[in-house]
Design an enzyme around this catalytic site. Sequence first.
Site, PDB file in Angstrom:
ATOM      1  N   HIS A   1      49.152  15.897  11.399  1.00  0.00           N
ATOM      2  CA  HIS A   1      50.509  15.564  10.970  1.00  0.00           C
ATOM      3  C   HIS A   1      50.910  14.217  11.530  1.00  0.00           C
ATOM      4  CE1 HIS A   1      54.595  16.375   9.623  1.00  0.00           C
ATOM      5  NE2 HIS A   1      54.975  15.758  10.729  1.00  0.00           N
TER       6      HIS A   1
ATOM      7  N   ASP B   1      63.253  26.313   8.672  1.00  0.00           N
ATOM      8  CA  ASP B   1      63.197  24.856   8.867  1.00  0.00           C
ATOM      9  C   ASP B   1      63.641  24.130   7.604  1.00  0.00           C
ATOM     10  OD1 ASP B   1      62.387  22.268  10.041  1.00  0.00           O
ATOM     11  OD2 ASP B   1      60.975  22.339   8.381  1.00  0.00           O
TER      12      ASP B   1
ATOM     13  N   ARG C   1      70.497  19.241   8.619  1.00  0.00           N
ATOM     14  CA  ARG C   1      70.444  18.125   9.589  1.00  0.00           C
ATOM     15  C   ARG C   1      70.562  16.786   8.879  1.00  0.00           C
ATOM     16  NH1 ARG C   1      64.928  18.991  11.977  1.00  0.00           N
ATOM     17  NH2 ARG C   1      65.338  17.037  13.044  1.00  0.00           N
TER      18      ARG C   1
ATOM     19  N   SER D   1      60.895  21.485  14.362  1.00  0.00           N
ATOM     20  CA  SER D   1      60.786  21.459  12.903  1.00  0.00           C
ATOM     21  C   SER D   1      59.331  21.222  12.478  1.00  0.00           C
ATOM     22  CB  SER D   1      61.700  20.343  12.369  1.00  0.00           C
ATOM     23  OG  SER D   1      61.356  19.971  11.067  1.00  0.00           O
TER      24      SER D   1
ATOM     25  N   LYS E   1      56.262  24.353  11.021  1.00  0.00           N
ATOM     26  CA  LYS E   1      55.495  24.308   9.761  1.00  0.00           C
ATOM     27  C   LYS E   1      53.995  24.295  10.037  1.00  0.00           C
ATOM     28  CE  LYS E   1      58.011  20.812   8.600  1.00  0.00           C
ATOM     29  NZ  LYS E   1      59.199  20.026   8.373  1.00  0.00           N
TER      30      LYS E   1
HETATM   31  N1  URA Z   1      59.665  15.653   9.943  1.00  0.00           N
HETATM   32  C1  URA Z   1      59.940  16.968   9.970  1.00  0.00           C
HETATM   33  O1  URA Z   1      59.237  17.768   9.373  1.00  0.00           O
HETATM   34  N2  URA Z   1      61.005  17.383  10.669  1.00  0.00           N
HETATM   35  C2  URA Z   1      61.820  16.547  11.344  1.00  0.00           C
HETATM   36  O2  URA Z   1      62.753  16.996  11.965  1.00  0.00           O
HETATM   37  C3  URA Z   1      61.518  15.173  11.309  1.00  0.00           C
HETATM   38  C4  URA Z   1      60.430  14.746  10.603  1.00  0.00           C
END
Ligand code: URA
Length: 434
Positions: free
Chosen positions: A83, A162, A169, A184, A188
């Site tokens: 990621h 999320d 957010r 967050s 995932k």
């Molecule tokens: N990417 C995400 O998946 N979540 C965040 O809070 C910021 C960037």
Amino acid sequence: MFRMVDLIEKKKAYGELTKEEINFMVSGYTNGEIPDYQMSAMLMAVCFCGMNMNEIISLTLAMRDSGDVLDLSKIEGIKVDKHSTGGVGDKTSLVLIPIVAACGVPVAKMSGRGLGHTGGTIDKLECFEGFDTALSAEEFFNQVNQYKVAITGQSGNLAPADKHMYALRDVTGTVNHIALIASSIMSKKLAAGCDAIVLDVTVGTGAFMKTKEMAEQLAHCMVNIGKAAGKETVAVISDMNEPLGCTVGNAIEVKEAIDALKGNGPKDLMEVVYTLGTQMMLLSKVADCEQDARKKIDEVIENGQALEKLRQLVTAQNGSDIAIDHPENLPQAKHLVPLHAKRDGFVEKCDALRVGIVSMKLGGGRKSKTDTVDLAVGVTLCKKIGDFVKKGDILAYLHSNFEENDEMLSELEQAFDFSDNPVECEPLIYKIIS
Ligand code: URA
């Protein structure tokens, strides 16, 4: 039984939320019992009063468990996910994933779309006509099992807490907080079921994290969450003051990625790819040291297996592979507009944020999540930090579908600064945290 208002008051007074309180809050919000206005107040309280590591871990695990958690344990090998916290010109996954998969690392990757000035792998993959970016859990599982590689968007029911909290957010000024970003992202990644995680934490003008200190804090936080969840996790901190590679935009980045898999990648992009690839191969135990990993990467680029892995990924997900052999079939903008240097000098700055915003304004990015993107547009950089330019040289090209491009050209020009003296380049990889 808890009451959300009490939890908000507790956090506002710098209290520590318990695991049970956090579970109540996350499940209540996911099933609609806790309204947006209360969750907004809580998120803002977290932004001001923070969360300690115990709270962050509980929040992440509660979000992970808010929906499906994939079980990839029946797939042979150590599955690694990757990621990036986001960048400009960041086509790393398109190059890295086929390479490591060709080296034998099973990759089950969840990717996102671009937002704001940052790009997303899912938009780029859609440049291959027909590419399916919404695999069901079963399709995802079967594809990793068969081909050792799959890349899908966030499926309907992975970490839904999320999904809703991120949307909230986005409109309540609560995106940019380390505890919330870390939980967050990691919720995932953990829901996607891999065994190990490699994180590319970007730092600089084009990144979420503007300073090395903030990037290090975020990296440590995510590595701690991963370990607490029983997954080996490594974070690489990489520079994002200048766009990565020479292209910013969807189709033009795909072409650059294909060129990279053919052995013609730009130096900075390849350095990030080799660094992240090495970490993925070490975690999945297909290489026993850094030197071994780098050698294996060299081999799969040279013998064409990495490019073939991209083809396999594209066709397995119903995409057309024509563009892999004939990149001229990728979406093309109507106009290629050059930006000329107005003076001699060494390029001292090529601001990733400004270049990313130009690409977004050309139509290549989204201002809000529901915008559609123009895959053809963007910016090609002909000069990068440290290069010497003469007045009149071409610094960059706009790939534009607008008839009038003067405003965009002058915005792009502001991304560049020049020096009369040679410029030292900052290191691209700042640190590796594990
Ligand atoms: N990417 C995400 O998946 N979540 C965040 O809070 C910021 C960037």
